[in-house]
Design an enzyme around this catalytic site. Structure first.
Site, PDB file in Angstrom:
ATOM      1  N   CYS A   1       3.963   3.704   2.955  1.00 13.32           N
ATOM      2  CA  CYS A   1       5.408   3.865   2.799  1.00 13.32           C
ATOM      3  C   CYS A   1       5.733   4.199   1.355  1.00 13.32           C
ATOM      4  O   CYS A   1       4.887   4.079   0.461  1.00 13.32           O
ATOM      5  CB  CYS A   1       6.157   2.598   3.232  1.00 13.32           C
ATOM      6  SG  CYS A   1       5.908   1.192   2.125  1.00 13.32           S
TER       7      CYS A   1
ATOM      8  N   ASP B   1       0.860  -1.178   0.000  1.00 14.80           N
ATOM      9  CA  ASP B   1       0.000   0.000   0.000  1.00 14.80           C
ATOM     10  C   ASP B   1       0.902   1.236   0.000  1.00 14.80           C
ATOM     11  O   ASP B   1       1.618   1.490   0.977  1.00 14.80           O
ATOM     12  CB  ASP B   1      -0.905  -0.039   1.232  1.00 14.80           C
ATOM     13  CG  ASP B   1      -1.932   1.076   1.261  1.00 14.80           C
ATOM     14  OD1 ASP B   1      -1.755   2.073   0.528  1.00 14.80           O
ATOM     15  OD2 ASP B   1      -2.912   0.972   2.030  1.00 14.80           O
ATOM     16  N   HIS B   2       0.836   2.007  -1.091  1.00 10.45           N
ATOM     17  CA  HIS B   2       1.750   3.143  -1.218  1.00 10.45           C
ATOM     18  C   HIS B   2       1.414   4.262  -0.238  1.00 10.45           C
ATOM     19  O   HIS B   2       2.206   5.217  -0.090  1.00 10.45           O
ATOM     20  CB  HIS B   2       1.713   3.686  -2.655  1.00 10.45           C
ATOM     21  CG  HIS B   2       3.067   3.916  -3.241  1.00 10.45           C
ATOM     22  ND1 HIS B   2       4.077   4.567  -2.560  1.00 10.45           N
ATOM     23  CD2 HIS B   2       3.606   3.573  -4.443  1.00 10.45           C
ATOM     24  CE1 HIS B   2       5.152   4.624  -3.319  1.00 10.45           C
ATOM     25  NE2 HIS B   2       4.909   4.029  -4.469  1.00 10.45           N
ATOM     26  N   ARG B   3       0.283   4.173   0.449  1.00  7.14           N
ATOM     27  CA  ARG B   3      -0.045   5.192   1.446  1.00  7.14           C
ATOM     28  C   ARG B   3       0.794   5.041   2.710  1.00  7.14           C
ATOM     29  O   ARG B   3       1.029   6.022   3.432  1.00  7.14           O
ATOM     30  CB  ARG B   3      -1.528   5.118   1.812  1.00  7.14           C
ATOM     31  CG  ARG B   3      -2.487   5.412   0.662  1.00  7.14           C
ATOM     32  CD  ARG B   3      -3.927   5.148   1.069  1.00  7.14           C
ATOM     33  NE  ARG B   3      -4.131   3.745   1.422  1.00  7.14           N
ATOM     34  CZ  ARG B   3      -5.295   3.252   1.836  1.00  7.14           C
ATOM     35  NH1 ARG B   3      -6.351   4.047   1.966  1.00  7.14           N
ATOM     36  NH2 ARG B   3      -5.410   1.967   2.136  1.00  7.14           N
TER      37      ARG B   3
END
Length: 448
Positions: free
Chosen positions: A422, A418-420
């Site tokens: 890291c 999940d790019h949110r």
């Protein structure tokens, strides 16, 4: 005087709103004990035997095998305090008094699969006791329906091919006569879509001839209801795609030393260590270094929640479909204990005996799709987790080792995250550490 107590489908936990009846364990007229399993149901997560908090004579069952019931719908009624030959005349009065009695607490669902269902039949008066409250056991003889009223106030007495109580309520609230509908489900089953289509036809203007022509262009073929486990998987994966901006990175790793270390461990005797257990131990060490990936996103609070424990999920393919059992507190386990826990949960998954608590609460997932003979994949994050590590098959490939071309055992590792929670640097660092441990297991000795 016996009291007729109604037992409703309880909340089986983790947000489950409905369950499908798989098998009745008792019949009308049977004598049941307190906390005896009376029905086996299938939720979106597991098969569960549901115990009844009342002891007495079963006077009615609600629902047939294969029928889906919402949480809170009646399951059975039990004449509490009835003797071996209860008096039928007392049943209606006792039913009115039953609402004031408090039920006993239920035993944990799905935790005991070894108890056989006890069945004792009450002979002469079963029909008399169950007659007032047993619509599910009635013979399927058709009953002539009166002219449809504008708003029916009760479900018709005759058989109507409807399973869902929600469909019945929708029809009743909108004055739709279910007997006049032809169901589009299996064996003429009336679905919610059929009732909504009837409502649309009633509300549409007469000059719209295109509405009745729609079924003629419907796609032909086998229709499989998207419900139960398949429906739950579809909803969870769709939600993951809607909410999580995921990204994937991958790397090839030389697993020769890891396989040699496993062979050495298993050569000394004792329980066998699985490759999955070694990879799981590597994952827990990597998550200790990169805790950002053992987290979840709280959208309501607009916060990232870093979780203190690693509850490691692993993908397991069963006859019912894909399930993800969860190993609790995996960060405190060694490869031997991880192997034992993987084996235990896999056996429960294959026999359909996992409890809902075994399938929920994961914080990170390990997906060994290499068992299907494939090298790589881009996994979908198991919502609401933040990352999943995918492992391909371990095969012999040409590889440059110590400056020389050699045949080595190579595996592809892929991390979807999940790019949110890291950036790519964190995800790359995690994956690189995992690959280093696979290539040189001695790296793990620094953290053991």
């Amino acid at each position: 005087m016996p009291q007729v107590m109604e037992f409703k489908l309880p909340d089986l936990g983790e947000g489950l709103t409905e369950a499908e009846i798989v098998r009745w364990l008792v019949a009308v007229g049977d004598v049941v004990a307190i906390d005896q399993p009376v029905v086996e149901v299938e939720t979106a997560k597991a098969m569960v035997e549901v115990p009844c908090p009342y002891g007495g004579v079963v006077t009615a069952r609600f629902g047939e095998e294969g029928q889906e019931l919402p949480v809170g719908a009646p399951l059975i009624t039990v004449a509490v305090g009835a003797q071996s030959v209860p008096e039928a005349a007392e049943a209606p009065a006792a039913e009115a008094e039953g609402a004031a009695a408090a039920p006993r607490p239920l035993i944990g669902y799905g935790s005991d699969h070894s108890r056989p269902a006890r069945r004792r039949r009450v002979r002469p008066v079963t029909a008399a006791v169950s007659a007032p409250v047993a619509p599910a056991a009635a013979a399927p003889a058709p009953v002539a329906a009166p002219a449809p009223a504008p708003v029916p106030v009760a479900v018709p007495a005759g058989p109507v091919p409807v399973i869902s109580p929600l469909v019945r309520k929708l029809a009743r609230d909108n004055g739709v006569d279910l007997r006049a509908l032809h169901g589009s489900g299996p064996e003429g089953l009336i679905l919610r879509a059929d009732v909504e289509a009837a409502l649309a036809a009633l509300q549409a203007p007469e000059a719209a001839p295109a509405v009745p022509a729609a079924p003629a262009v419907a796609v032909q073929g086998e229709r499989i209801p998207l419900k139960g486990l398949r429906g739950a998987v579809a909803e969870k994966l769709s939600r993951s795609r809607r909410e999580i901006p995921d990204a994937t990175c991958w790397v090839d790793a030389d697993a020769t030393e890891l396989m040699a270390a496993r062979a050495a461990m298993n050569a000394v005797g004792g329980p066998k260590i699985s490759v999955l257990a070694l990879l799981a131990r590597i994952c827990t060490a990597a998550l200790a270094r990169y805790p950002e990936l053992n987290s979840t996103v709280d959208l309501a609070a607009k916060e990232i929640v870093r979780l203190p424990s690693v509850h490691l999920g692993f993908a397991a393919q069963t006859e019912r479909g894909l399930v993800v059992p969860v190993v609790r507190d995996a960060q405190g386990m060694n490869p031997e204990s991880l192997s034992a826990e993987f084996a235990r949960l896999t056996e429960l998954a294959r026999s359909g005996k996992l409890a809902p608590s075994d399938l929920t609460g994961g914080t990170f997932t390990l997906n060994n799709y290499g068992v299907f003979g494939v090298d790589g994949s881009t996994p979908i994050v198991n919502h609401p987790e933040a990352a999943m590590l995918g492992v391909g098959r371990i095969i012999d490939k040409p590889w440059v080792h110590e400056g020389q071309l050699a045949v080595r055992k190579v595996v592809q590792l892929s991390l979807t995250f999940d790019h949110r929670v890291c950036d790519g640097g964190t995800a790359g660092g995690f994956l690189r550490y995992v690959a280093d441990c696979v290539e040189s297991p001695a790296v793990l000795l620094r953290t053991l």
